[in-house]
Design a protein around this motif. Sequence first.
Motif, PDB file in Angstrom:
ATOM      1  N   GLY A  72       0.790  -1.222   0.000  1.00  0.00           N
ATOM      2  CA  GLY A  72       0.000   0.000   0.000  1.00  0.00           C
ATOM      3  C   GLY A  72       0.819   1.265   0.000  1.00  0.00           C
ATOM      4  O   GLY A  72       0.802   2.037  -0.962  1.00  0.00           O
ATOM      5  N   ALA A  73       1.558   1.504   1.082  1.00  0.00           N
ATOM      6  CA  ALA A  73       2.216   2.798   1.264  1.00  0.00           C
ATOM      7  C   ALA A  73       3.281   3.069   0.214  1.00  0.00           C
ATOM      8  O   ALA A  73       3.269   4.113  -0.440  1.00  0.00           O
ATOM      9  N   LEU A  74       4.227   2.144   0.041  1.00  0.00           N
ATOM     10  CA  LEU A  74       5.322   2.393  -0.896  1.00  0.00           C
ATOM     11  C   LEU A  74       4.832   2.499  -2.341  1.00  0.00           C
ATOM     12  O   LEU A  74       5.219   3.421  -3.056  1.00  0.00           O
ATOM     13  N   PRO A  75       3.960   1.603  -2.831  1.00  0.00           N
ATOM     14  CA  PRO A  75       3.518   1.738  -4.228  1.00  0.00           C
ATOM     15  C   PRO A  75       2.585   2.917  -4.475  1.00  0.00           C
ATOM     16  O   PRO A  75       2.602   3.503  -5.556  1.00  0.00           O
ATOM     17  N   PHE A  76       1.748   3.282  -3.486  1.00  0.00           N
ATOM     18  CA  PHE A  76       0.667   4.232  -3.779  1.00  0.00           C
ATOM     19  C   PHE A  76       0.652   5.465  -2.876  1.00  0.00           C
ATOM     20  O   PHE A  76       0.418   6.573  -3.353  1.00  0.00           O
ATOM     21  N   ALA A  77       0.873   5.294  -1.576  1.00  0.00           N
ATOM     22  CA  ALA A  77       0.612   6.381  -0.631  1.00  0.00           C
ATOM     23  C   ALA A  77       1.757   7.380  -0.522  1.00  0.00           C
ATOM     24  O   ALA A  77       1.533   8.585  -0.480  1.00  0.00           O
ATOM     25  N   ARG A  78       2.995   6.906  -0.472  1.00  0.00           N
ATOM     26  CA  ARG A  78       4.131   7.804  -0.256  1.00  0.00           C
ATOM     27  C   ARG A  78       5.165   7.585  -1.349  1.00  0.00           C
ATOM     28  O   ARG A  78       5.562   6.457  -1.614  1.00  0.00           O
ATOM     29  N   ASP A  79       5.575   8.672  -1.984  1.00  0.00           N
ATOM     30  CA  ASP A  79       6.594   8.580  -3.031  1.00  0.00           C
ATOM     31  C   ASP A  79       7.847   9.300  -2.548  1.00  0.00           C
ATOM     32  O   ASP A  79       7.881  10.534  -2.482  1.00  0.00           O
ATOM     33  N   PRO A  80       8.893   8.554  -2.189  1.00  0.00           N
ATOM     34  CA  PRO A  80      10.090   9.188  -1.638  1.00  0.00           C
ATOM     35  C   PRO A  80      11.021   9.781  -2.691  1.00  0.00           C
ATOM     36  O   PRO A  80      12.028  10.396  -2.345  1.00  0.00           O
ATOM     37  N   ARG A  81      10.711   9.623  -3.968  1.00  0.00           N
ATOM     38  CA  ARG A  81      11.622  10.062  -5.023  1.00  0.00           C
ATOM     39  C   ARG A  81      11.606  11.583  -5.172  1.00  0.00           C
ATOM     40  O   ARG A  81      10.545  12.200  -5.097  1.00  0.00           O
ATOM     41  N   PRO A  82      12.764  12.183  -5.429  1.00  0.00           N
ATOM     42  CA  PRO A  82      12.784  13.623  -5.719  1.00  0.00           C
ATOM     43  C   PRO A  82      12.116  13.915  -7.058  1.00  0.00           C
ATOM     44  O   PRO A  82      11.991  13.042  -7.918  1.00  0.00           O
TER      45      PRO A  82
END
Length: 349
Positions: A72-82
Amino acid sequence: MIGLLSAYIDLALGLVLAFLMLSLLVSGLNEAIVRLLAIRSKFLWAYLRDTLDGDAPKGRSWLPSGLRDVFGALPFARDPRPAHDEEPAPAVPSTPPPEATGGDGITDLLYERVREIDHPTRGRTSIANLPPERFAVAMMELAATEPGGVEGLLERLKATGSPLHGHLKGVWESAQRDLDRFRQGVERWFDSEMERLSMLYKRYVKWVVALLALVVTLLFTVDGLEYGKTLLRDNAYRATVTAVTDAGPAAYDELKAQCEQADPVPCITDTLSQPALVKVLDNAIVSMSVPAEGEPSFHWNGGAWLDRLVTPSHWPGFLLTYIALMFGAPFWWDVLRRITGIRSRRQGG
Protein backbone atom coordinates in the motif's frame (compact mmCIF):
# COMPACT_ATOMS: atom_id res chain seq x y z
CA MET A 1 10.86 -51.23 -19.15
CA ILE A 2 12.08 -48.76 -21.77
CA GLY A 3 8.50 -47.73 -22.55
CA LEU A 4 7.77 -47.15 -18.87
CA LEU A 5 10.92 -45.04 -18.50
CA SER A 6 9.93 -43.04 -21.57
CA ALA A 7 6.49 -42.38 -20.08
CA TYR A 8 8.03 -41.06 -16.87
CA ILE A 9 10.45 -38.86 -18.82
CA ASP A 10 7.53 -37.45 -20.82
CA LEU A 11 5.66 -36.84 -17.57
CA ALA A 12 8.62 -35.00 -16.04
CA LEU A 13 9.18 -32.89 -19.15
CA GLY A 14 5.50 -32.00 -19.40
CA LEU A 15 5.25 -30.93 -15.77
CA VAL A 16 8.49 -28.94 -15.93
CA LEU A 17 7.43 -27.15 -19.12
CA ALA A 18 4.03 -26.28 -17.67
CA PHE A 19 5.52 -24.98 -14.41
CA LEU A 20 8.19 -23.06 -16.33
CA MET A 21 5.58 -21.44 -18.56
CA LEU A 22 3.40 -20.41 -15.61
CA SER A 23 6.44 -19.23 -13.60
CA LEU A 24 7.48 -17.03 -16.52
CA LEU A 25 3.98 -15.57 -16.53
CA VAL A 26 4.28 -14.79 -12.80
CA SER A 27 7.71 -13.23 -13.34
CA GLY A 28 6.40 -11.17 -16.25
CA LEU A 29 3.47 -9.86 -14.22
CA ASN A 30 5.78 -9.02 -11.33
CA GLU A 31 8.19 -7.15 -13.61
CA ALA A 32 5.32 -5.26 -15.25
CA ILE A 33 4.00 -4.14 -11.84
CA VAL A 34 7.49 -3.18 -10.66
CA ARG A 35 8.08 -1.05 -13.76
CA LEU A 36 4.61 0.49 -13.80
CA LEU A 37 4.81 1.56 -10.15
CA ALA A 38 8.59 2.31 -10.23
CA ILE A 39 9.06 0.09 -7.17
CA ARG A 40 12.84 -0.29 -7.51
CA SER A 41 13.37 3.46 -7.74
CA LYS A 42 11.04 4.12 -4.80
CA PHE A 43 12.83 1.48 -2.75
CA LEU A 44 16.23 3.08 -3.40
CA TRP A 45 15.11 6.61 -2.58
CA ALA A 46 13.19 5.45 0.47
CA TYR A 47 16.44 4.00 1.78
CA LEU A 48 18.35 7.18 0.89
CA ARG A 49 15.83 9.39 2.69
CA ASP A 50 15.99 7.16 5.76
CA THR A 51 19.79 7.20 5.74
CA LEU A 52 20.46 10.80 4.72
CA ASP A 53 17.53 12.76 6.18
CA GLY A 54 16.02 10.47 8.78
CA ASP A 55 12.45 9.29 9.18
CA ALA A 56 9.55 10.53 7.10
CA PRO A 57 7.04 12.99 8.60
CA LYS A 58 5.23 11.66 11.66
CA GLY A 59 8.32 9.62 12.57
CA ARG A 60 7.67 6.80 10.09
CA SER A 61 10.40 5.09 8.12
CA TRP A 62 10.36 5.66 4.38
CA LEU A 63 11.21 2.00 3.79
CA PRO A 64 8.36 -0.51 4.15
CA SER A 65 8.15 -1.92 7.64
CA GLY A 66 5.53 -4.60 6.94
CA LEU A 67 3.21 -6.12 4.36
CA ARG A 68 0.85 -3.17 4.60
CA ASP A 69 3.61 -0.82 3.44
CA VAL A 70 4.75 -3.26 0.74
CA PHE A 71 1.32 -3.45 -0.88
CA GLY A 72 0.00 0.00 0.00
CA ALA A 73 2.22 2.80 1.26
CA LEU A 74 5.32 2.39 -0.90
CA PRO A 75 3.52 1.74 -4.23
CA PHE A 76 0.67 4.23 -3.78
CA ALA A 77 0.61 6.38 -0.63
CA ARG A 78 4.13 7.80 -0.26
CA ASP A 79 6.59 8.58 -3.03
CA PRO A 80 10.09 9.19 -1.64
CA ARG A 81 11.62 10.06 -5.02
CA PRO A 82 12.78 13.62 -5.72
CA ALA A 83 11.12 15.58 -8.50
CA HIS A 84 12.85 15.15 -11.86
CA ASP A 85 15.08 18.00 -12.99
CA GLU A 86 16.31 18.15 -16.58
CA GLU A 87 19.09 20.64 -15.78
CA PRO A 88 22.61 19.25 -15.31
CA ALA A 89 24.18 19.37 -11.89
CA PRO A 90 25.42 22.89 -11.09
CA ALA A 91 29.14 23.43 -10.78
CA VAL A 92 28.71 24.46 -7.15
CA PRO A 93 26.32 22.33 -5.01
CA SER A 94 23.48 24.09 -3.25
CA THR A 95 23.89 24.82 0.44
CA PRO A 96 20.55 24.81 2.27
CA PRO A 97 20.43 26.15 5.81
CA PRO A 98 21.54 23.67 8.49
CA GLU A 99 18.00 23.24 9.84
CA ALA A 100 16.68 22.05 6.47
CA THR A 101 15.55 18.46 6.57
CA GLY A 102 13.12 16.15 4.75
CA GLY A 103 12.33 17.40 1.24
CA ASP A 104 15.04 20.12 1.44
CA GLY A 105 17.71 17.95 3.00
CA ILE A 106 20.75 15.94 2.00
CA THR A 107 18.75 13.58 -0.25
CA ASP A 108 17.86 16.41 -2.62
CA LEU A 109 21.45 17.63 -2.58
CA LEU A 110 22.55 14.13 -3.53
CA TYR A 111 20.02 14.02 -6.39
CA GLU A 112 21.35 17.37 -7.60
CA ARG A 113 24.80 15.78 -8.03
CA VAL A 114 23.63 12.63 -9.85
CA ARG A 115 20.70 13.82 -11.97
CA GLU A 116 22.69 13.59 -15.23
CA ILE A 117 21.93 9.86 -15.27
CA ASP A 118 18.20 10.46 -14.79
CA HIS A 119 15.18 10.50 -17.08
CA PRO A 120 11.66 11.41 -15.97
CA THR A 121 8.93 9.01 -14.89
CA ARG A 122 5.70 10.97 -14.44
CA GLY A 123 7.59 13.94 -13.04
CA ARG A 124 9.80 11.94 -10.65
CA THR A 125 13.30 10.56 -10.87
CA SER A 126 13.67 7.11 -12.41
CA ILE A 127 17.10 6.37 -10.91
CA ALA A 128 16.86 2.86 -9.47
CA ASN A 129 20.56 2.05 -9.21
CA LEU A 130 23.16 4.42 -7.80
CA PRO A 131 26.76 3.22 -8.32
CA PRO A 132 28.86 3.42 -5.15
CA GLU A 133 31.53 5.39 -7.03
CA ARG A 134 28.96 8.02 -8.01
CA PHE A 135 27.68 8.28 -4.44
CA ALA A 136 31.20 8.70 -3.06
CA VAL A 137 32.05 11.41 -5.59
CA ALA A 138 28.79 13.21 -4.75
CA MET A 139 29.74 13.18 -1.06
CA MET A 140 33.18 14.57 -1.90
CA GLU A 141 31.59 17.33 -3.98
CA LEU A 142 29.29 18.26 -1.11
CA ALA A 143 32.24 18.27 1.27
CA ALA A 144 34.17 20.58 -1.06
CA THR A 145 31.54 23.32 -0.60
CA GLU A 146 31.80 23.27 3.19
CA PRO A 147 34.25 25.63 4.96
CA GLY A 148 35.92 22.76 6.76
CA GLY A 149 35.74 20.15 3.96
CA VAL A 150 34.76 16.73 5.23
CA GLU A 151 34.76 18.01 8.80
CA GLY A 152 32.35 20.75 7.78
CA LEU A 153 30.08 18.25 6.04
CA LEU A 154 30.04 16.06 9.13
CA GLU A 155 29.09 19.08 11.24
CA ARG A 156 26.24 19.92 8.86
CA LEU A 157 24.99 16.32 8.96
CA LYS A 158 25.14 16.38 12.75
CA ALA A 159 23.29 19.69 12.90
CA THR A 160 20.46 18.39 10.69
CA GLY A 161 20.22 15.15 12.66
CA SER A 162 21.10 13.06 9.62
CA PRO A 163 21.74 9.35 10.34
CA LEU A 164 24.48 9.57 7.70
CA HIS A 165 26.62 11.50 10.16
CA GLY A 166 27.52 8.43 12.22
CA HIS A 167 28.37 6.33 9.17
CA LEU A 168 30.58 8.93 7.49
CA LYS A 169 32.25 9.91 10.75
CA GLY A 170 33.31 6.28 11.27
CA VAL A 171 34.66 6.09 7.71
CA TRP A 172 36.49 9.43 8.16
CA GLU A 173 38.12 8.31 11.38
CA SER A 174 39.17 4.94 9.92
CA ALA A 175 40.62 6.71 6.87
CA GLN A 176 42.76 8.78 9.28
CA ARG A 177 41.47 11.96 7.61
CA ASP A 178 42.96 11.02 4.23
CA LEU A 179 40.61 12.20 1.44
CA ASP A 180 41.42 9.44 -1.04
CA ARG A 181 41.04 6.72 1.57
CA PHE A 182 37.85 8.40 2.75
CA ARG A 183 36.38 8.29 -0.76
CA GLN A 184 37.27 4.60 -1.10
CA GLY A 185 35.81 3.91 2.32
CA VAL A 186 32.54 5.62 1.37
CA GLU A 187 32.40 3.49 -1.78
CA ARG A 188 32.84 0.27 0.18
CA TRP A 189 30.31 1.32 2.80
CA PHE A 190 27.68 2.30 0.24
CA ASP A 191 28.30 -0.87 -1.77
CA SER A 192 27.65 -3.00 1.32
CA GLU A 193 24.52 -0.95 2.04
CA MET A 194 23.23 -1.61 -1.50
CA GLU A 195 23.77 -5.35 -0.99
CA ARG A 196 21.78 -5.18 2.24
CA LEU A 197 19.06 -3.18 0.50
CA SER A 198 18.90 -5.75 -2.32
CA MET A 199 18.36 -8.54 0.20
CA LEU A 200 15.59 -6.53 1.87
CA TYR A 201 13.99 -5.82 -1.53
CA LYS A 202 14.05 -9.50 -2.50
CA ARG A 203 12.51 -10.46 0.83
CA TYR A 204 9.56 -8.14 0.27
CA VAL A 205 9.23 -9.05 -3.42
CA LYS A 206 8.72 -12.67 -2.39
CA TRP A 207 5.38 -11.67 -0.88
CA VAL A 208 4.35 -10.03 -4.15
CA VAL A 209 5.43 -13.11 -6.13
CA ALA A 210 3.51 -15.33 -3.70
CA LEU A 211 0.36 -13.29 -4.27
CA LEU A 212 0.81 -13.33 -8.05
CA ALA A 213 1.45 -17.10 -8.05
CA LEU A 214 -1.79 -17.59 -6.14
CA VAL A 215 -3.70 -15.38 -8.58
CA VAL A 216 -2.28 -17.20 -11.63
CA THR A 217 -3.04 -20.61 -10.11
CA LEU A 218 -6.63 -19.67 -9.33
CA LEU A 219 -7.34 -17.76 -12.55
CA PHE A 220 -6.07 -20.58 -14.73
CA THR A 221 -7.16 -23.32 -12.27
CA VAL A 222 -4.17 -25.45 -13.20
CA ASP A 223 -4.50 -28.73 -11.29
CA GLY A 224 -0.96 -30.14 -11.24
CA LEU A 225 -2.13 -33.65 -10.33
CA GLU A 226 -4.81 -33.71 -13.03
CA TYR A 227 -2.32 -32.39 -15.56
CA GLY A 228 0.12 -35.18 -14.68
CA LYS A 229 -2.61 -37.79 -15.25
CA THR A 230 -3.45 -36.17 -18.58
CA LEU A 231 0.19 -36.41 -19.64
CA LEU A 232 0.30 -40.12 -18.83
CA ARG A 233 -3.00 -40.70 -20.61
CA ASP A 234 -1.76 -38.87 -23.71
CA ASN A 235 1.40 -40.96 -23.68
CA ALA A 236 -0.62 -44.16 -23.47
CA TYR A 237 -2.92 -42.94 -26.26
CA ARG A 238 0.01 -42.24 -28.56
CA ALA A 239 1.45 -45.65 -27.78
CA THR A 240 -1.88 -47.22 -28.82
CA VAL A 241 -1.90 -45.28 -32.08
CA THR A 242 1.67 -46.34 -32.81
CA ALA A 243 0.87 -49.98 -32.06
CA VAL A 244 -2.01 -50.17 -34.56
CA THR A 245 0.29 -51.00 -37.46
CA ASP A 246 1.92 -53.85 -35.55
CA ALA A 247 -1.02 -55.28 -33.61
CA GLY A 248 -3.53 -55.53 -36.43
CA PRO A 249 -7.36 -55.16 -36.34
CA ALA A 250 -7.62 -55.85 -32.60
CA ALA A 251 -5.74 -52.67 -31.72
CA TYR A 252 -7.83 -50.72 -34.24
CA ASP A 253 -11.03 -51.94 -32.59
CA GLU A 254 -9.67 -50.85 -29.21
CA LEU A 255 -8.87 -47.43 -30.64
CA LYS A 256 -12.43 -47.08 -31.98
CA ALA A 257 -13.78 -47.96 -28.54
CA GLN A 258 -11.64 -45.28 -26.90
CA CYS A 259 -12.77 -42.64 -29.38
CA GLU A 260 -16.39 -43.83 -29.32
CA GLN A 261 -16.59 -43.33 -33.07
CA ALA A 262 -16.89 -45.64 -36.04
CA ASP A 263 -14.01 -43.82 -37.68
CA PRO A 264 -11.39 -42.88 -35.08
CA VAL A 265 -9.25 -40.85 -37.51
CA PRO A 266 -10.80 -37.45 -36.65
CA CYS A 267 -10.52 -38.28 -32.96
CA ILE A 268 -6.87 -39.24 -33.35
CA THR A 269 -6.11 -36.08 -35.32
CA ASP A 270 -7.79 -33.86 -32.74
CA THR A 271 -6.05 -35.51 -29.79
CA LEU A 272 -2.59 -35.49 -31.33
CA SER A 273 -2.95 -31.85 -32.40
CA GLN A 274 -3.94 -30.80 -28.86
CA PRO A 275 -1.49 -32.40 -26.42
CA ALA A 276 -1.78 -31.89 -22.69
CA LEU A 277 0.59 -28.92 -22.70
CA VAL A 278 -1.67 -27.08 -25.16
CA LYS A 279 -4.79 -27.82 -23.11
CA VAL A 280 -3.28 -26.87 -19.73
CA LEU A 281 -4.89 -23.40 -19.90
CA ASP A 282 -8.27 -24.55 -21.22
CA ASN A 283 -9.83 -24.22 -17.76
CA ALA A 284 -8.95 -20.54 -17.29
CA ILE A 285 -11.69 -18.02 -16.63
CA VAL A 286 -11.13 -16.87 -20.24
CA SER A 287 -10.04 -19.67 -22.57
CA MET A 288 -8.62 -19.43 -26.06
CA SER A 289 -9.11 -21.81 -28.96
CA VAL A 290 -6.97 -21.98 -32.11
CA PRO A 291 -8.91 -23.66 -34.92
CA ALA A 292 -7.26 -25.37 -37.86
CA GLU A 293 -8.60 -22.57 -40.07
CA GLY A 294 -9.48 -19.03 -39.13
CA GLU A 295 -8.48 -16.68 -36.35
CA PRO A 296 -8.00 -17.60 -32.68
CA SER A 297 -11.02 -16.90 -30.52
CA PHE A 298 -11.53 -16.19 -26.82
CA HIS A 299 -14.37 -17.60 -24.75
CA TRP A 300 -15.77 -16.61 -21.37
CA ASN A 301 -15.51 -19.69 -19.20
CA GLY A 302 -16.77 -18.26 -15.92
CA GLY A 303 -19.33 -20.91 -14.97
CA ALA A 304 -17.10 -23.93 -15.58
CA TRP A 305 -14.16 -22.08 -14.00
CA LEU A 306 -16.09 -21.37 -10.80
CA ASP A 307 -17.35 -24.97 -10.56
CA ARG A 308 -13.80 -26.21 -10.93
CA LEU A 309 -12.49 -23.68 -8.41
CA VAL A 310 -14.91 -24.74 -5.65
CA THR A 311 -14.50 -28.49 -6.25
CA PRO A 312 -12.45 -29.87 -3.31
CA SER A 313 -10.97 -32.70 -5.40
CA HIS A 314 -8.99 -30.11 -7.38
CA TRP A 315 -7.57 -28.30 -4.35
CA PRO A 316 -4.57 -30.63 -3.81
CA GLY A 317 -3.63 -30.10 -7.46
CA PHE A 318 -3.98 -26.33 -7.10
CA LEU A 319 -1.74 -26.46 -4.03
CA LEU A 320 0.86 -28.47 -5.95
CA THR A 321 0.84 -25.91 -8.77
CA TYR A 322 1.08 -22.99 -6.34
CA ILE A 323 4.06 -24.50 -4.50
CA ALA A 324 5.74 -25.24 -7.85
CA LEU A 325 5.34 -21.62 -8.98
CA MET A 326 6.94 -20.39 -5.77
CA PHE A 327 10.23 -21.99 -6.86
CA GLY A 328 10.40 -19.51 -9.75
CA ALA A 329 11.24 -19.69 -13.44
CA PRO A 330 15.07 -19.97 -12.97
CA PHE A 331 14.59 -23.14 -10.91
CA TRP A 332 12.37 -24.81 -13.53
CA TRP A 333 14.65 -23.73 -16.36
CA ASP A 334 17.57 -25.36 -14.55
CA VAL A 335 15.53 -28.56 -14.05
CA LEU A 336 14.62 -28.56 -17.76
CA ARG A 337 18.27 -28.19 -18.73
CA ARG A 338 19.24 -31.10 -16.51
CA ILE A 339 16.54 -33.37 -17.92
CA THR A 340 17.15 -32.51 -21.57
CA GLY A 341 20.90 -32.08 -21.37
CA ILE A 342 20.77 -28.51 -22.68
CA ARG A 343 24.01 -26.74 -21.89
CA SER A 344 24.33 -23.01 -21.37
CA ARG A 345 26.78 -21.00 -23.47
CA ARG A 346 29.11 -20.60 -20.52
CA GLN A 347 29.18 -24.35 -19.91
CA GLY A 348 29.37 -25.24 -23.59
CA GLY A 349 32.26 -22.90 -24.22
